[in-house]
Design a protein around this motif. Structure first.
Motif, PDB file in Angstrom:
ATOM      1  N   THR A 151       9.319 -12.079  -5.383  1.00 25.51           N
ATOM      2  CA  THR A 151       9.426 -13.542  -5.414  1.00 25.51           C
ATOM      3  C   THR A 151       9.371 -14.085  -6.829  1.00 25.51           C
ATOM      4  N   GLY A 152       8.957 -13.246  -7.772  1.00 25.27           N
ATOM      5  CA  GLY A 152       8.787 -13.700  -9.140  1.00 25.27           C
ATOM      6  C   GLY A 152       7.357 -14.090  -9.470  1.00 25.27           C
ATOM      7  N   ALA A 153       6.452 -13.904  -8.517  1.00 21.00           N
ATOM      8  CA  ALA A 153       5.040 -14.205  -8.758  1.00 21.00           C
ATOM      9  C   ALA A 153       4.511 -13.304  -9.873  1.00 21.00           C
ATOM     10  N   ALA A 154       3.489 -13.817 -10.582  1.00 24.15           N
ATOM     11  CA  ALA A 154       2.923 -13.079 -11.709  1.00 24.15           C
ATOM     12  C   ALA A 154       1.895 -12.055 -11.271  1.00 24.15           C
ATOM     13  N   GLY A 155       1.418 -12.207 -10.043  1.00 24.95           N
ATOM     14  CA  GLY A 155       0.396 -11.287  -9.553  1.00 24.95           C
ATOM     15  C   GLY A 155      -0.009 -11.644  -8.150  1.00 24.95           C
ATOM     16  N   VAL A 156      -0.992 -10.911  -7.638  1.00 21.14           N
ATOM     17  CA  VAL A 156      -1.455 -11.141  -6.278  1.00 21.14           C
ATOM     18  C   VAL A 156      -2.957 -10.893  -6.210  1.00 21.14           C
ATOM     19  N   VAL A 157      -3.645 -11.747  -5.479  1.00 14.14           N
ATOM     20  CA  VAL A 157      -5.058 -11.546  -5.182  1.00 14.14           C
ATOM     21  C   VAL A 157      -5.148 -10.853  -3.829  1.00 14.14           C
ATOM     22  N   ILE A 158      -5.908  -9.767  -3.778  1.00 10.07           N
ATOM     23  CA  ILE A 158      -6.024  -9.001  -2.532  1.00 10.07           C
ATOM     24  C   ILE A 158      -7.488  -8.899  -2.133  1.00 10.07           C
ATOM     25  N   GLY A 159      -7.765  -9.164  -0.866  1.00  9.67           N
ATOM     26  CA  GLY A 159      -9.122  -9.063  -0.351  1.00  9.67           C
ATOM     27  C   GLY A 159      -9.234  -8.080   0.789  1.00  9.67           C
ATOM     28  N   SER A 160      -8.990  -8.554   2.002  1.00 10.64           N
ATOM     29  CA  SER A 160      -9.252  -7.777   3.213  1.00 10.64           C
ATOM     30  C   SER A 160      -8.565  -6.421   3.235  1.00 10.64           C
ATOM     31  N   ALA A 161      -7.331  -6.346   2.749  1.00 11.72           N
ATOM     32  CA  ALA A 161      -6.603  -5.077   2.799  1.00 11.72           C
ATOM     33  C   ALA A 161      -7.313  -3.991   1.998  1.00 11.72           C
ATOM     34  N   LEU A 162      -7.912  -4.375   0.867  1.00 14.15           N
ATOM     35  CA  LEU A 162      -8.657  -3.397   0.066  1.00 14.15           C
ATOM     36  C   LEU A 162      -9.977  -3.037   0.723  1.00 14.15           C
ATOM     37  N   TYR A 163     -10.667  -4.052   1.237  1.00 11.92           N
ATOM     38  CA  TYR A 163     -12.002  -3.806   1.797  1.00 11.92           C
ATOM     39  C   TYR A 163     -11.954  -3.043   3.115  1.00 11.92           C
ATOM     40  N   THR A 164     -10.858  -3.152   3.846  1.00 14.38           N
ATOM     41  CA  THR A 164     -10.756  -2.445   5.121  1.00 14.38           C
ATOM     42  C   THR A 164      -9.974  -1.135   5.008  1.00 14.38           C
ATOM     43  N   GLY A 165      -9.598  -0.776   3.780  1.00  9.75           N
ATOM     44  CA  GLY A 165      -8.987   0.534   3.552  1.00  9.75           C
ATOM     45  C   GLY A 165      -7.525   0.650   3.920  1.00  9.75           C
ATOM     46  N   ARG A 166      -6.806  -0.459   3.978  1.00  6.70           N
ATOM     47  CA  ARG A 166      -5.368  -0.360   4.265  1.00  6.70           C
ATOM     48  C   ARG A 166      -4.650   0.433   3.170  1.00  6.70           C
ATOM     49  N   PHE A 167      -5.127   0.274   1.944  1.00 12.18           N
ATOM     50  CA  PHE A 167      -4.641   1.055   0.814  1.00 12.18           C
ATOM     51  C   PHE A 167      -5.675   0.936  -0.292  1.00 12.18           C
ATOM     52  N   THR A 168      -5.547   1.757  -1.313  1.00  6.62           N
ATOM     53  CA  THR A 168      -6.508   1.735  -2.408  1.00  6.62           C
ATOM     54  C   THR A 168      -5.998   0.841  -3.538  1.00  6.62           C
ATOM     55  N   LEU A 169      -6.909   0.421  -4.384  1.00  5.37           N
ATOM     56  CA  LEU A 169      -6.507  -0.365  -5.543  1.00  5.37           C
ATOM     57  C   LEU A 169      -5.611   0.459  -6.452  1.00  5.37           C
ATOM     58  N   GLU A 170      -5.945   1.734  -6.599  1.00  7.82           N
ATOM     59  CA  GLU A 170      -5.129   2.600  -7.440  1.00  7.82           C
ATOM     60  C   GLU A 170      -3.684   2.663  -6.936  1.00  7.82           C
ATOM     61  N   ASP A 171      -3.501   2.790  -5.630  1.00  5.40           N
ATOM     62  CA  ASP A 171      -2.149   2.837  -5.067  1.00  5.40           C
ATOM     63  C   ASP A 171      -1.433   1.505  -5.239  1.00  5.40           C
ATOM     64  N   ALA A 172      -2.177   0.406  -5.102  1.00  2.35           N
ATOM     65  CA  ALA A 172      -1.573  -0.916  -5.270  1.00  2.35           C
ATOM     66  C   ALA A 172      -1.067  -1.107  -6.692  1.00  2.35           C
ATOM     67  N   ILE A 173      -1.864  -0.697  -7.663  1.00  5.09           N
ATOM     68  CA  ILE A 173      -1.459  -0.822  -9.061  1.00  5.09           C
ATOM     69  C   ILE A 173      -0.235   0.043  -9.337  1.00  5.09           C
ATOM     70  N   GLU A 174      -0.251   1.267  -8.839  1.00  2.00           N
ATOM     71  CA  GLU A 174       0.871   2.177  -9.064  1.00  2.00           C
ATOM     72  C   GLU A 174       2.144   1.673  -8.388  1.00  2.00           C
ATOM     73  N   THR A 175       2.014   1.130  -7.192  1.00  3.23           N
ATOM     74  CA  THR A 175       3.176   0.660  -6.445  1.00  3.23           C
ATOM     75  C   THR A 175       3.883  -0.492  -7.139  1.00  3.23           C
ATOM     76  N   THR A 176       3.116  -1.348  -7.791  1.00  3.22           N
ATOM     77  CA  THR A 176       3.699  -2.549  -8.401  1.00  3.22           C
ATOM     78  C   THR A 176       3.989  -2.380  -9.888  1.00  3.22           C
TER      79      THR A 176
END
Length: 245
Positions: free
Chosen positions: A217-242
């Motif tokens: 969308t062109g957003a500069a970033g994203v704030v993530i809460g529940s997905a990280l805390y409930t283990g949908r994915f890791t922060l490391e994977d999120a950083i690598e993916t983006t």
């Protein structure tokens, strides 16, 4: 452009919580020691933390101020940027946080009710220190902990606050927030294309694919809460993916 992944540390009653659509009592996560949690996110690669005093946002009283102070002092030494929202109602509130070492104060209800506050803080500290939170439900702005709906749209308010000196916008789509059912990129994209300042997205992220959708969308970033805390994915994977490739 770097797309930043920002873990949320929402606090209520001294605990780190995640609510469903901001409703008190709907906690799907309730953890002790927000400081330890914050430091863990930093250890996992977070360059920015998103701290919210939910008691301040909902009740107007910043009950978690001392915890936030401890987090800021600990993380500032590690070169981490901290953005703080929830219950910041006055110029003095903003000054106390910025002088503490907070990188950006997030104004929601206060900005909507007193737009000149954005201009005053921006003039005193620079526009990069001011983020305005635009929380949207059914296409309209919501305030006071999402308990009251306004007539204005995010695009209208985004343009207004850019003109007043906001350095960035935090856009939360309440319609998807906390439901863990995926994102709707359309309103984020509309806002991004309507302003020239950075827009940080929030609300509904439940998969790594959602992160890619928001990045597009062109957003500069994203704030993530529940997905990280409930283990949908890791922060490391999120950083690598983006990460830009």
């Amino acid at each position: 452009m770097v797309f930043e992944v920002i873990p949320a540390v929402d606090m209520r009653g001294g605990k780190c919580v995640q609510l469903v659509q901001g409703v008190p009592g709907s906690e799907i996560v309730s953890l002790d020691d927000p400081l330890a949690i914050s430091l863990d996110w930093v250890g996992r690669g977070a360059k920015t933390l998103h701290l919210v005093d939910l008691d301040g946002a909902i009740e107007g009283e910043r009950k978690n101020a001392l915890i936030i102070e401890k987090i800021v002092r600990s993380c500032r030494e590690k070169g981490v940027s901290i953005q703080v929202g929830g219950g910041i109602r006055s110029f003095e509130d903003a000054v106390s946080l910025l002088e503490l070492g907070v990188s950006r104060v997030i104004l929601g209800t206060a900005a909507l009710q007193n737009p000149e506050l954005v201009k005053r803080i921006s003039s005193a500290f620079g526009n990069e220190c001011v983020t305005v939170a635009l929380d949207s439900k059914n296409g309209k702005i919501s305030i006071k902990g999402w308990t009251e709906e306004c007539m204005q749209t995010p695009v209208e308010m985004g343009r207004k606050f850019e003109d007043l000196g906001a350095g960035s916008l935090l856009f939360t789509n309440i319609d998807t927030e906390g439901l863990m059912q995926g994102v709707n990129p359309v309103p984020t994209k509309e806002l991004v294309e309507s302003v020239s300042i950075p827009v940080i997205a929030s609300g509904g992220v439940s998969s790594l694919q959602d992160l890619q959708v928001l990045r597009e969308t062109g957003a500069a970033g994203v704030v993530i809460g529940s997905a990280l805390y409930t283990g949908r994915f890791t922060l490391e994977d999120a950083i690598e993916t983006t990460r830009c490739k």
